[in-house]
Design an enzyme around this catalytic site. Structure first.
Site, PDB file in Angstrom:
ATOM      1  N   CYS A 269       0.862  -1.189   0.000  1.00 46.25           N
ATOM      2  CA  CYS A 269       0.000   0.000   0.000  1.00 46.25           C
ATOM      3  C   CYS A 269       0.894   1.233   0.000  1.00 46.25           C
ATOM      4  CB  CYS A 269      -0.972   0.005   1.180  1.00 46.25           C
ATOM      5  SG  CYS A 269      -2.201  -1.293   1.037  1.00 46.25           S
TER       6      CYS A 269
ATOM      7  N   ASP B 269      -3.706  -5.693  -6.537  1.00 48.51           N
ATOM      8  CA  ASP B 269      -4.677  -5.664  -5.440  1.00 48.51           C
ATOM      9  C   ASP B 269      -4.121  -6.554  -4.332  1.00 48.51           C
ATOM     10  OD1 ASP B 269      -6.744  -6.057  -3.645  1.00 48.51           O
ATOM     11  OD2 ASP B 269      -8.296  -5.952  -5.194  1.00 48.51           O
TER      12      ASP B 269
ATOM     13  N   CYS C  11      -2.905   5.856   9.660  1.00 49.42           N
ATOM     14  CA  CYS C  11      -2.989   7.237  10.176  1.00 49.42           C
ATOM     15  C   CYS C  11      -4.383   7.438  10.777  1.00 49.42           C
ATOM     16  CB  CYS C  11      -2.700   8.261   9.085  1.00 49.42           C
ATOM     17  SG  CYS C  11      -3.697   8.070   7.619  1.00 49.42           S
TER      18      CYS C  11
HETATM   19  C1  LIG Z   1      -2.360   5.226   3.588  1.00 52.17           C
HETATM   20  S1  LIG Z   1      -2.305   5.187   1.855  1.00 52.17           S
HETATM   21  C2  LIG Z   1      -0.609   4.836   1.553  1.00 52.17           C
HETATM   22  C3  LIG Z   1       0.350   5.977   1.670  1.00 52.17           C
HETATM   23  C4  LIG Z   1       1.756   5.614   1.292  1.00 52.17           C
HETATM   24  N1  LIG Z   1       2.225   4.421   1.953  1.00 52.17           N
HETATM   25  C5  LIG Z   1       2.702   6.763   1.576  1.00 52.17           C
HETATM   26  O1  LIG Z   1       3.395   6.726   2.595  1.00 52.17           O
HETATM   27  O2  LIG Z   1       2.744   7.662   0.747  1.00 52.17           O
HETATM   28  C6  LIG Z   1      -3.063   3.644   1.493  1.00 52.17           C
HETATM   29  C7  LIG Z   1      -2.874   3.130   0.098  1.00 52.17           C
HETATM   30  O3  LIG Z   1      -3.516   1.868   0.009  1.00 52.17           O
HETATM   31  C8  LIG Z   1      -3.876   1.659  -1.337  1.00 52.17           C
HETATM   32  N2  LIG Z   1      -4.848   0.553  -1.378  1.00 52.17           N
HETATM   33  C9  LIG Z   1      -6.142   0.553  -0.936  1.00 52.17           C
HETATM   34  N3  LIG Z   1      -6.701  -0.667  -1.120  1.00 52.17           N
HETATM   35  C10 LIG Z   1      -5.744  -1.449  -1.687  1.00 52.17           C
HETATM   36  C11 LIG Z   1      -5.714  -2.810  -2.127  1.00 52.17           C
HETATM   37  N4  LIG Z   1      -6.786  -3.605  -2.018  1.00 52.17           N
HETATM   38  N5  LIG Z   1      -4.573  -3.271  -2.682  1.00 52.17           N
HETATM   39  C12 LIG Z   1      -3.493  -2.466  -2.809  1.00 52.17           C
HETATM   40  N6  LIG Z   1      -3.466  -1.188  -2.410  1.00 52.17           N
HETATM   41  C13 LIG Z   1      -4.571  -0.672  -1.855  1.00 52.17           C
HETATM   42  C14 LIG Z   1      -4.391   3.013  -1.770  1.00 52.17           C
HETATM   43  O4  LIG Z   1      -4.304   3.142  -3.180  1.00 52.17           O
HETATM   44  C15 LIG Z   1      -3.433   3.972  -1.029  1.00 52.17           C
HETATM   45  O5  LIG Z   1      -2.386   4.381  -1.861  1.00 52.17           O
END
Ligand SMILES: C[S@@+](CC[C@H](N)C(=O)[O-])C[C@H]1O[C@@H](n2cnc3c(N)ncnc32)[C@H](O)[C@@H]1O
Length: 398
Positions: free
Chosen positions: A221, A268, A336
């Site tokens: 993520c 995903d 967060c």
């Molecule tokens: C909290 S943000 C991440 C921020 C990043 N780690 C940073 O420090 O810049 C959560 C991320 O989870 C991703 N996400 C949500 N559901 C997901 C899934 N099923 N599989 C992969 N990524 C996912 C979103 O696209 C988003 O970028």
């Protein structure tokens, strides 16, 4: 006609937020396009964030003076809230009433008298704590139950410095943890300067993984890769996974500009990964209840059932992260968010199902709100509220 004055711009942004827009994005867009001097831009920001951070309290202060606020045109309601904010912050009557009456006159002349009368009649009024903190009751009560008190939420209403993580030597005021600094000038082309805007609480999640040179690290993520940048800067070989290729493309561009090597893969993560590593970071999607300072409107949009629904997704993602952690390796889970469900609740459910993982203690240099199966960081002194959990995979056959 597009507004050009600071008050007109603030009002336009708030009306867009009312229609579902995100304050931070809207403000960035409006201010980038505007020729206003920096001082006026700062005033627009102060008005927008000020009103959104205290919205419940402002409506409570206006309530005795309005018979049917819901029937007022939106523009007039937001003008009243803006005027009430300046009253709350102690601006003199002569400087605060007539500019807002003028804004009302330009849009709804028939209601400018009402704006004038209400803004002059405002009086101090004792508000219940959840109203004073402008939190929805359900969240305020859940926080009181879990943390024992809710005064930490005052921190969301305090302005914060702009924190940057430096990937080159810099001469800036240091932030609360090494590598984090405070940017005091106007906005810049940060990556050109070797800097990345990032809250120290977010940087700390990456630091918890203690990456070593040459070590393979999975950043799950990873989004645009803020945490991946730090991991790569320590010499780790970083593969960053996310569902969103647009974010990853932006991340790849920034990584290049910072001179850092990060490999991006789109997947995903509810599906298992085809690779493993000794160090795995899962920075899971969450309700963002730790980020109300930067995203003040979020608190009014969340629903009571959201933390539980998010925790279900977080547990699914944690399963993938667990499967991708090599024996003896470290898995860090971070969000967060400050809800029980997304922090301690996820940790408890995961550890019940995974005896092969042990909780690892760590010391946290940031202000700790609660330490109980992981650590919650308080949203004070400009920090975002965060939850961190560090686990070690001790025996995959357990
Ligand atoms: C909290 S943000 C991440 C921020 C990043 N780690 C940073 O420090 O810049 C959560 C991320 O989870 C991703 N996400 C949500 N559901 C997901 C899934 N099923 N599989 C992969 N990524 C996912 C979103 O696209 C988003 O970028």
């Amino acid at each position: 006609m597009r507004p050009t004055t600071p008050r007109g711009l603030a009002l336009a942004v708030l009306l867009e937020v009312d229609r579902g827009g995100r304050a931070q994005l809207l403000l960035d867009r409006v201010l980038d396009r505007s020729d206003l001097p920096e001082r006026d831009k700062a005033y627009v920001t102060h008005l927008v964030y000020g009103v959104l951070r205290r919205l419940r309290l402002l409506d409570f202060l206006l309530e005795p003076h309005l018979r049917a606020p819901d029937r007022l045109p939106k523009e007039v309601l937001w003008i009243l809230r803006l005027g009430a904010l300046e009253w709350l912050l102690g601006k003199e009557d002569h400087a605060r009433v007539s500019p807002w009456v003028e804004e009302a006159k330009a849009r709804h002349p028939a209601l400018s008298g009402l704006v004038n009368a209400v803004l002059r009649r405002l009086k101090p009024r004792e508000a219940p704590e959840c109203v004073r903190l402008s939190l929805p009751d359900w969240l305020c009560q859940a926080w009181r139950g879990f943390f024992g008190e809710v005064s930490f939420a005052e921190g969301f209403n305090e302005p914060a410095p702009l924190f940057v993580t430096a990937y080159r030597p810099v001469d800036l005021r240091p932030g609360p943890i090494p590598g984090s600094y405070i940017w005091e000038g106007p906005k810049e082309d940060f990556s050109r300067l070797g800097l990345q805007p990032q809250n120290p609480a977010s940087l700390f999640a990456a630091k918890l993984l203690e990456p070593k040179p040459g070590e393979r690290v999975l950043d799950l993520c990873g989004g645009a890769g803020l945490k991946a940048f730090y991991l790569a800067s320590r010499g780790a070989e970083v593969v960053s996974y996310d569902l969103n290729p647009r974010r990853q493309k932006a991340g790849a561009k920034t990584a290049r500009r910072l001179g850092l090597k990060v490999t991006y893969r789109t997947q995903d993560l509810r599906e298992p990964l085809k690779e493993k590593a000794k160090k795995v970071l899962l920075d899971a999607p969450c309700t963002g209840t730790g980020t109300f300072r930067a995203h003040p409107e979020l608190r009014y949009r969340l629903k009571p059932e959201d933390p539980k629904a998010m925790a279900r997704l977080q547990l699914e993602l944690l399963e993938t992260a667990a499967g991708a952690t090599e024996e003896g390796g470290v898995l860090v889970y971070a969000v967060c968010s400050l809800t029980e469900e997304e922090g301690k609740g996820v940790a408890r459910a995961f550890l019940e199902r995974h005896p092969e993982f042990r909780l690892e203690a760590f010391s946290c240099p940031l202000s700790v709100l609660k330490a109980d199966l992981g650590v919650y960081v308080a949203p004070r002194e400009g920090l975002d509220g965060f939850y961190y959990l560090r686990l070690r995979k001790v025996d995959s056959k357990a």
